[in-house]
Enzyme design. Structure first.
Site, PDB file in Angstrom:
ATOM      1  N   ARG A 151       0.870  -1.170   0.000  1.00 25.27           N
ATOM      2  CA  ARG A 151       0.000   0.000   0.000  1.00 25.27           C
ATOM      3  C   ARG A 151       0.909   1.222   0.000  1.00 25.27           C
ATOM      4  O   ARG A 151       2.044   1.161   0.474  1.00 25.27           O
ATOM      5  CB  ARG A 151      -0.887   0.019   1.250  1.00 25.27           C
ATOM      6  CG  ARG A 151      -1.767  -1.228   1.413  1.00 25.27           C
ATOM      7  CD  ARG A 151      -2.517  -1.175   2.735  1.00 25.27           C
ATOM      8  NE  ARG A 151      -3.391  -2.338   2.927  1.00 25.27           N
ATOM      9  CZ  ARG A 151      -3.069  -3.442   3.588  1.00 25.27           C
ATOM     10  NH1 ARG A 151      -1.855  -3.539   4.131  1.00 25.27           N
ATOM     11  NH2 ARG A 151      -3.926  -4.445   3.713  1.00 25.27           N
ATOM     12  N   HIS A 158      -2.708   1.795  -6.034  1.00 24.61           N
ATOM     13  CA  HIS A 158      -3.250   0.527  -5.536  1.00 24.61           C
ATOM     14  C   HIS A 158      -3.410  -0.493  -6.664  1.00 24.61           C
ATOM     15  O   HIS A 158      -3.425  -1.698  -6.416  1.00 24.61           O
ATOM     16  CB  HIS A 158      -4.582   0.757  -4.832  1.00 24.61           C
ATOM     17  CG  HIS A 158      -4.777  -0.110  -3.624  1.00 24.61           C
ATOM     18  ND1 HIS A 158      -4.011   0.005  -2.484  1.00 24.61           N
ATOM     19  CD2 HIS A 158      -5.638  -1.141  -3.396  1.00 24.61           C
ATOM     20  CE1 HIS A 158      -4.401  -0.901  -1.595  1.00 24.61           C
ATOM     21  NE2 HIS A 158      -5.378  -1.607  -2.128  1.00 24.61           N
ATOM     22  N   TYR A 182      -8.960 -11.982  -6.188  1.00 26.84           N
ATOM     23  CA  TYR A 182      -8.018 -12.074  -7.308  1.00 26.84           C
ATOM     24  C   TYR A 182      -8.263 -13.307  -8.179  1.00 26.84           C
ATOM     25  O   TYR A 182      -7.785 -13.369  -9.307  1.00 26.84           O
ATOM     26  CB  TYR A 182      -6.574 -12.031  -6.786  1.00 26.84           C
ATOM     27  CG  TYR A 182      -6.281 -10.731  -6.094  1.00 26.84           C
ATOM     28  CD1 TYR A 182      -6.256  -9.539  -6.805  1.00 26.84           C
ATOM     29  CD2 TYR A 182      -6.084 -10.677  -4.712  1.00 26.84           C
ATOM     30  CE1 TYR A 182      -6.027  -8.328  -6.164  1.00 26.84           C
ATOM     31  CE2 TYR A 182      -5.857  -9.471  -4.070  1.00 26.84           C
ATOM     32  CZ  TYR A 182      -5.836  -8.307  -4.798  1.00 26.84           C
ATOM     33  OH  TYR A 182      -5.623  -7.105  -4.167  1.00 26.84           O
TER      34      TYR A 182
END
Length: 361
Positions: free
Chosen positions: A219, A308, A343
Site C-alpha cells: 500500500r 493501488h 483475485y
C-alpha cells in the site's frame, strides 16, 4: 457582450475560484489585478484560493466591469462556513483523541474532516444539538444527495459515531443504515503494461518508488513509511511494520529491485526513510500518485491506474504464476482469505483454459 464566468475547480487537490473567459487582453489585465491571482496551465484559467473573503473580493472587483459576469460558484457551500474558536478547538481535541486510539493517519484525517463538515452543517441549521434527525439529514444532504460513494458514506457514519463517543452522546436509536459496499473487481495491469510504465519513468528515485510498490505489493502508506533498515537483503525480504490492522509482516524483496534500490541509495543517500522528500521527511502519497499518472499518460494504457492498481497487479500475477492463495494473503497482509479471493475473479489463467462454446459452431 464579453463574458467572465466564476466557477469552482480543484487545482493540486485544493478548491480554487477559476475565472473563465475567451482570450481578451483587457479582461486578462483586469483579472491579474486581484491579489494572490495565479495561472493554471492544466486548466487554462486564472484562479485564486476558494475562500469566503476571495468570493466577496472577486464580486466587488468585477462589479463595475463592462462585461457579463456569470457566477457558477456553489451556493451555501459548507466549506465556506466559519466555525467558532471553541468549535475548532473541540475538533482538534477530537483529532488528538482519535490519534490516542492508534488509528491510522488516513482514518484520523478522514474522520476529522467529516466531523468538521458535520459541525458546519449543524451550524448552517442554527443548532449545536447533535440529534438523530440532524445526523440523518446530514447523511442525506451531504452524502446521498451528492452521490458520494458507498465507501465514503460508511466512513462518514463511522466518523460521526466516533465523535458521538468522544462527546459521550448516546444515540441508541440512530437509524442510519449502512449500505452494502459495491463488489467491484480491481483493475489489473498486464506484465507488459507494468514494464511500459516503469520504462516511462526516467527519474531514478521515482522509478525505484513505483517499482517497490509493485514488486512488494505494498500500500502507498506502507511504502512511504518504509525505513532503510526494513530492507533485509540477506534473507531477501522486506519487513512491513505496523501495517493495516496494526500487524507486522514480511513481503518479497525482488533481486531485480534490489539492484535498482542500491543504485538509488548510492545517489540519493536517504537517512531514515527509504524514500524521503526534499525536506528529509516521508515522501508524499500525492507526489507518488502524480509520478504514476505522468508515466501512464506517456503510454497507450487506457485503464484507470492508481498506486493501488500496482498492488492488485502484483497479487494477480502471483496467482497466475501458481502461487498459493494462502501465501498471497500473507504477503498482502490480508486479515481474511475472503479478501484475497477476489483475485481469482480477475486472474486469466483459469479463464483462458475454458473453451468458449462459440468456437464449436
Amino acid at each position: 457582450m464579453k463574458k467572465v464566468t466564476l466557477t469552482l475547480i480543484k487545482h493540486k487537490t485544493i478548491k480554487q475560484i477559476a475565472f473563465k473567459f475567451q482570450y481578451d487582453t483587457e479582461i486578462k489585465e483586469y483579472i491579474k489585478k486581484l491579489p494572490h491571482i495565479n495561472w493554471s496551465k492544466t486548466h487554462g484559467v486564472f484562479y485564486i484560493p476558494y475562500t469566503k473573503e476571495n468570493i466577496n473580493l472577486s464580486a466587488k472587483h468585477l462589479k463595475n466591469s463592462p462585461w457579463n459576469i456569470q457566477n457558477n460558484l456553489p451556493k451555501n457551500d459548507l466549506f465556506l462556513i466559519n466555525l467558532t474558536q471553541e468549535q475548532l478547538l473541540d475538533i482538534q481535541k477530537f483529532k488528538r483523541w482519535l490519534t490516542q486510539k492508534r488509528l491510522s493517519d488516513n482514518t484520523v484525517n478522514t474522520y476529522t474532516n467529516v466531523v468538521t463538515y458535520f459541525i458546519k452543517y449543524c451550524h448552517s441549521k442554527n443548532t449545536t444539538l447533535y440529534t438523530n434527525h440532524m445526523i440523518e439529514s446530514f447523511n442525506y444532504d451531504f452524502i446521498v444527495k451528492e452521490n458520494k460513494s458507498i465507501s465514503y458514506q460508511n466512513q462518514c457514519i463511522n466518523g460521526i459515531k466516533k465523535f458521538l463517543q468522544y462527546k459521550n452522546i448516546n444515540l441508541d436509536t440512530l437509524q442510519i443504515v449502512r449500505p452494502k459496499k459495491e463488489k467491484k473487481l480491481p483493475t489489473v495491469l498486464s506484465l507488459d503494461e507494468v514494464k511500459l510504465i516503469l520504462n516511462n519513468i526516467n527519474n531514478l528515485k521515482h522509478k525505484a518508488l513505483i517499482a517497490l510498490i509493485y514488486s512488494a505489493g505494498l500500500r502507498i502508506g506502507e511504502a512511504i513509511n518504509l525505513k532503510i533498515t526494513d530492507i533485509d537483503s540477506k534473507r531477501m525480504l522486506i519487513c512491513v511494520e505496523n501495517s493495516k490492522g496494526k500487524k507486522d509482516r514480511y513481503t518479497l524483496l525482488s533481486p531485480l529491485f534490489l539492484v535498482l534500490v542500491r543504485q538509488y541509495y548510492s545517489v540519493y543517500k536517504p537517512k531514515i526513510f527509504l524514500f524521503e522528500g526534499a525536506d528529509g521527511n516521508k515522501y508524499s502519497p500525492t507526489s507518488a500518485q502524480k509520478i504514476l499518472s505522468n508515466a501512464v499518460r506517456k503510454t497507450s494504457i487506457s485503464k484507470k491506474v492508481t498506486l493501488h492498481t500496482l498492488r492488485h497487479s502484483f497479487a494477480t500475477h502471483l496467482l497466475e504464476s501458481g502461487t498459493d492463495l494462502r501465501y498471497i494473503q500473507e504477503l498482502l497482509g490480508h486479515g481474511s482469505p475472503k479478501t484475497t479471493m477476489i483475485y481469482t475473479h480477475v486472474s486469466n489463467k483459469q479463464l483462458s483454459q475454458i473453451k468458449n462454446p462459440f468456437d464449436s459452431l
